[in-house]
Write a protein that holds these residues in place. Structure first.
Motif, PDB file in Angstrom:
ATOM      1  N   GLN A  13       0.711  -1.147   0.042  1.00 50.87           N
ATOM      2  CA  GLN A  13       0.161   0.098  -0.096  1.00 50.87           C
ATOM      3  C   GLN A  13       0.873   1.243   0.010  1.00 50.87           C
ATOM      4  OE1 GLN A  13      -0.538  -2.571   1.911  1.00 50.87           O
ATOM      5  NE2 GLN A  13      -2.453  -3.228   1.775  1.00 50.87           N
ATOM      6  N   THR A  35     -10.365  -3.069  -6.191  1.00 53.18           N
ATOM      7  CA  THR A  35     -11.507  -3.638  -5.461  1.00 53.18           C
ATOM      8  C   THR A  35     -11.577  -2.630  -4.190  1.00 53.18           C
ATOM      9  OG1 THR A  35      -9.620  -5.247  -4.653  1.00 53.18           O
ATOM     10  CG2 THR A  35     -11.323  -6.030  -5.971  1.00 53.18           C
ATOM     11  N   GLY A  36     -10.585  -2.098  -3.925  1.00 52.77           N
ATOM     12  CA  GLY A  36     -10.469  -1.026  -2.622  1.00 52.77           C
ATOM     13  C   GLY A  36     -11.631  -0.107  -3.316  1.00 52.77           C
ATOM     14  N   VAL A  63     -11.308  -8.032   3.398  1.00 54.28           N
ATOM     15  CA  VAL A  63     -12.592  -8.732   3.342  1.00 54.28           C
ATOM     16  C   VAL A  63     -12.357 -10.224   2.632  1.00 54.28           C
ATOM     17  CG1 VAL A  63     -14.518  -8.396   1.664  1.00 54.28           C
ATOM     18  CG2 VAL A  63     -13.508  -6.246   2.736  1.00 54.28           C
TER      19      VAL A  63
END
Ligand code: AMP
Length: 219
Positions: A13, A35-36, A63
């Motif tokens: 990240q 996806t974030g 998730v």
């Protein structure tokens, strides 16, 4: 049939995946699938999915594979992904990488570009990151748009992400080491891994990626 340009952009990240994907998406006219971003949009729109994942994102957790795999499978059914896509933040586990291979079938992942950045650099970048809630443009805390709170591109609100706090950053970086770093081996074994130094200017990283794609005959 022309082959699809399916690229996985991997990296810790704050390594610059989102920034590079936005640029490459415009250049090669393939969608940037984050996806974030999909999960954050669901939270913002207060959908059922948004309620389900909100606290997980705020705490910097992951998730479930099943949930994100389904989101990506659905996303690839949309017409704009017919020529490929840039995947950002997915896959994040070996289970997701296997699911992606199954979703894409024979015309699968063409390259995995790993943006390599030292932990001190990404910790600083993440804590100083501000983002436009409308268009997703990324700023630094000292940029005019960040101090005024108004995006220079679309006028949307510029905010700090709920998970760019010190605790959440620590948690996300440790999950990266545990769950996502093994993907480097996964793609290396398949001859699909290229690692780049992400501690360079945005332009330099983009130029390196474009050069690699051209050298490999992918664009
Ligand atoms: P990102 O924008 O990629 O940093 O993702 C923000 C957050 O969304 C992560 O910290 C996770 O909580 C969640 N998330 C995004 N992508 C995934 C994924 N592929 N698997 C599990 N959780 C994810």
């Amino acid at each position: 049939m022309t082959s699809r340009l399916n690229l996985v952009i991997l990296g810790i990240q704050g390594a610059g995946k989102g920034t590079q994907c936005k640029r490459l998406s415009a250049t090669y006219v393939i969608p940037h699938i984050s996806t974030g971003d999909i999960l954050r949009a669901a939270i913002k729109d207060k959908t059922e999915l948004g309620f389900e994942v909100e606290s997980i994102l705020a705490q910097g957790g992951l998730v479930s594979d099943d949930l994100v795999n389904r989101l990506v499978e659905e996303r690839f059914k949309q017409a704009d992904a017919a020529k490929g896509a840039l995947l950002d933040g997915f896959p994040r586990t070996i289970g997701q990488a296997e699911a992606l291979d199954a979703i894409l079938g024979d015309d699968g992942v063409k390259l995995c570009i790993n943006l390599d950045a030292p932990i001190e650099l990404v910790t600083d970048r993440l804590s100083r990151r501000r983002v436009c809630q409308e268009c997703g443009h990324i700023y630094r805390d000292t940029d005019e748009a960040a101090t005024s709170g108004e995006c220079a591109l679309c006028g949307g609100p510029v905010i700090q992400r709920a998970d760019d706090t010190a605790d959440s950053i620590r948690q996300r970086l440790s999950l990266y080491e545990r769950d996502t770093a093994p993907l480097l081996h996964y793609y290396e074994e398949r001859g699909l891994l290229v690692t780049l130094d992400a501690d360079q200017s945005v332009d330099e990283v983009t130029a390196e990626i474009e050069k690699i794609l051209a050298e490999r005959g992918l664009v």
